[in-house]
Enzyme design. Structure first.
Site, mmCIF file in Angstrom:
data_model
loop_
_atom_site.group_PDB
_atom_site.id
_atom_site.type_symbol
_atom_site.label_atom_id
_atom_site.label_comp_id
_atom_site.label_asym_id
_atom_site.label_seq_id
_atom_site.Cartn_x
_atom_site.Cartn_y
_atom_site.Cartn_z
ATOM 1 N N CYS A 335 0.800 -1.238 0.000
ATOM 2 C CA CYS A 335 0.000 0.000 0.000
ATOM 3 C C CYS A 335 0.831 1.286 0.000
ATOM 4 O O CYS A 335 0.511 2.197 -0.770
ATOM 5 C CB CYS A 335 -0.990 0.032 1.161
ATOM 6 N N GLN A 382 0.843 -11.053 -2.860
ATOM 7 C CA GLN A 382 -0.572 -10.683 -2.776
ATOM 8 C C GLN A 382 -1.082 -10.284 -4.157
ATOM 9 O O GLN A 382 -0.358 -9.643 -4.919
ATOM 10 C CB GLN A 382 -0.739 -9.479 -1.842
HETATM 11 ZN ZN LIG Z 1 -3.173 -2.388 0.919
#
Ligand SMILES: [Zn+2]
Ligand SMILES: [Zn+2]
Length: 648
Positions: A335, A382
């Site tokens: 992120c 991810q």
């Molecule tokens: Zn994230």
């Protein structure tokens, strides 16, 4: 008279002192026969506890988690009784219910429990159970409790930490145990019991303390339930992804490379790649843009994001460089990098939403004892994406993400799932970041989107992260086990921390809302779950090899090669087994590798330009002979059944 509120909202009046079992009987005798536990105003009680105030009563049966908990905890008392009889002088400590059963931690001192003794213990437990002893709670003074356990240092320690006046014992048959309560009415409903294993366990989980013996058991109200449970365990063992991963040559671990760092073998890498391409294709249609970011970032980046505070001390330590004071971290999250991509240029509300996707590999230090195959690793990838949008767009974006998740589940054969919506704790609103107004918007967006998509939802108050509400997909696999897959999370925190802005229609700067989402979760964990769910029989579109050509003898090698070329022209993944083995052996090996189609070629097939098809796992069904074109059509047809086209 007291007023008892039942779970359906109905309120009934009873004389003070009524017991949960009496309330159950007032509903129906049949129902009462199945009631094994109860809770009153949120506290677990006995089915014979007199109720003397107004309140909410829940009655549990074996089908409720709370019912099972009482059942298993009660069985731990019976097992403790049997152990004390068979091993005089042992010291009992704690015996709680756990998932699928219970354990009791016991100090056997100089005695030892071995597998050969299990049967004897099991027989004694069932014998006691059949005598139908009631479980009865009674209060004791601290002094009396300490006196009773004066030879047991463990119980003495437990009692010392309790307030006088709150201590209770539970009696059944000739046995007494220190216990807070939560039992089934009597031992008679325990019809099946098994000791599952024994293991070492330190008192209070602290390795400085003495090592005790943890005796694991499980019990059921019917023998048939135990049999089914044991079969399920066997099947789970057969489907263990660590075992299948080895057999199918998908991944491996090397002590030299390091614990928790999976190595993807060619077939596993191809499988991963296929999953990635599948998702990338759908994401492209859904308006995502792929980005790529490095595996490390300056420590400052994670101090800004707050991840350093969260993962810093317990995770991989910063990487130093020859330059003084320069520190980098292996990234625990993608992120922060994506926030900085957003910050590369200014945005107007007309540009939003921006959807950045990356198969981003992250590293988190897990204790070696916590590592487990591909489900708990130290480095994983991810299927990450971050959506930056205006608060008004949240509703629409959420629906789109749900569509994508449902498409993924549908294409991979996960049909049984629920969506858990995690919202704020309404009582403690101050512990969450972001304005009340935004939270309400986000929570409503999730609730509306889930309802709009017809999801089967559970709402959990107080389960939201401090930075935003979320929706988690809980999937049931073929063995009925529940896994968390696919998370969609709203975030008001990182846009603040990274000072993300966009210019609104009012020409002022505003904060965008961020959505984190990962339909697979991580490639590693997803493939592990998929392996256990399908036992390695993936949907045909995903299979590493879709067909194997088995020639009856060397004479047909040229024809086999010709068949392979034709299949490859149609993008069917196939290979040839031209070892000089018997056809029986070739079939057995192909079955082991779970290859969906075995294509047998011999004299007849060569002469007619056909192949003889045998399906995996369909021994004795007889082969069918078809032309190559017909086979291609069969494969296409089957793929279309699971792999639909993603539409937005
Ligand atoms: Zn994230
Ligand atoms: Zn108890």
């Amino acid at each position: 008279m007291i007023k008892i509120t039942l779970p359906d909202g109905s309120i009934r009046e009873f004389a003070s002192g009524v017991t949960p079992m009496e309330v159950a009987k007032s509903i129906s005798e049949g129902f009462a026969r199945n009631v094994i536990s109860a809770s009153f105003n949120g506290t677990t009680i006995e089915t014979e506890t007199p109720l003397t105030t107004d309140g909410s009563l829940i009655l549990y049966t074996w089908n409720d988690a709370e019912g099972k908990k009482a059942f298993w905890h009660s069985t731990s008392h019976v097992m403790a009784q049997a152990l004390e009889e068979l091993y005089p002088g042992i010291k009992l400590t704690l015996g709680p219910a756990i998932a699928n059963g219970f354990y009791y931690d016991v100090d056997f001192e100089d005695q030892k429990i071995v597998e050969a003794d299990f049967k004897k213990i099991e027989d004694r437990v069932l014998e006691i159970s059949r005598e139908k002893h009631e479980f009865k709670m009674r209060p004791v003074s601290k002094a009396d409790a300490l006196e009773m356990y004066k030879d047991n240092v463990y119980k003495t320690e437990l009692i010392s930490n309790l307030e006088d006046g709150t201590i209770t014992f539970c009696d059944h048959a000739t046995f007494t145990d220190l216990c807070r309560g939560g039992h089934i009415p009597n031992t008679g409903i325990i019809k099946a019991f098994k000791i599952m294993s024994v293991a070492g366990a330190y008192w209070r989980g602290d390795e400085k303390n003495k090592q005790l013996t943890r005796v694991y058991g499980t019990s059921f109200p019917k023998q048939k339930d135990l049999t089914e449970y044991l079969e399920l365990l066997e099947e789970a063992k057969r489907r263990d992804h660590r075992k299948l991963g080895k057999e199918l040559e998908l991944f491996a671990f090397s002590q030299k490379v390091g614990q928790g760092l999976p190595l993807w073998l060619p077939k596993g890498a191809a499988l991963r790649d296929r999953l990635e391409q599948f998702l990338k294709k759908a994401q492209k249609k859904a308006g995502y843009e792929q980005v790529v970011t490095p595996h490390i970032g300056q420590k400052e980046l994670y101090v800004t994001s707050g991840h350093y505070a969260k993962y810093g001390a317990d995770s991989f330590q910063p990487i130093n460089t020859p330059a003084e004071g320069e520190e980098f971290l292996l990234k625990p999250m993608n992120c922060p990098h994506h926030c900085e991509i957003y910050n590369v240029r200014p945005w107007s509300y007309k540009d939003l939403p921006k959807r950045y996707a990356e198969f981003g590999t992250v590293y988190r230090y897990e204790q070696s004892g916590e590592l487990h195959g591909l489900t708990r690793v130290r480095g994983f990838t991810q299927d990450d994406a971050h959506i930056f949008c205006t608060p008004e767009q949240l509703d629409e974006e959420f629906k789109k993400v749900i569509d994508l998740v449902l498409y993924v589940f549908g294409s991979l054969g996960f049909e049984n799932f629920t969506a858990q919506i995690s919202l704020r704790d309404q009582e403690n609103r101050e512990k969450y970041i972001g304005s009340d107004e935004n939270w309400e918007k986000a929570e409503n967006a999730i609730i509306n989107a889930a309802a709009d998509k017809g999801l089967n939802t559970v709402v959990e108050y107080g389960e939201a992260a401090f930075y935003g509400p979320k929706l988690d997909f809980m999937v049931k696999d073929a063995l009925g086990r529940q896994w968390q897959l696919g998370t969609i999370q709203v975030d008001y925190n990182l846009p603040e921390r990274f000072e993300l802005t966009y210019k609104g229609a009012d020409n002022e700067l505003h904060r965008p809302v961020m959505i984190h989402r990962a339909p697979f979760g991580s490639m590693e964990r997803f493939i592990a779950i998929l392996l256990e769910h399908t036992a390695g029989n993936f949907p045909l579109w995903l299979m590493p090899e879709q067909a194997i050509i088995l020639s009856l003898s060397e004479k047909y090698e040229i024809y086999a090669k010709k068949v392979l070329d034709l299949l490859e022209n149609h993008e069917i993944r196939a290979l040839i087994d031209n070892r000089s083995e018997t056809i029986g052996k070739k079939i057995r090996d192909a079955e082991m590798q779970k290859i969906p189609f075995m294509l047998i070629v011999g004299e007849e097939e060569e002469k007619n330009g056909t192949i003889s098809i045998r399906r995996h796992g369909q021994e004795g069904k007889g082969n069918i002979t078809v032309s190559i074109d017909e086979f291609v059509a069969i494969v296409d047809e089957e793929i279309k059944k699971t792999l639909k086209v993603f539409t937005v």
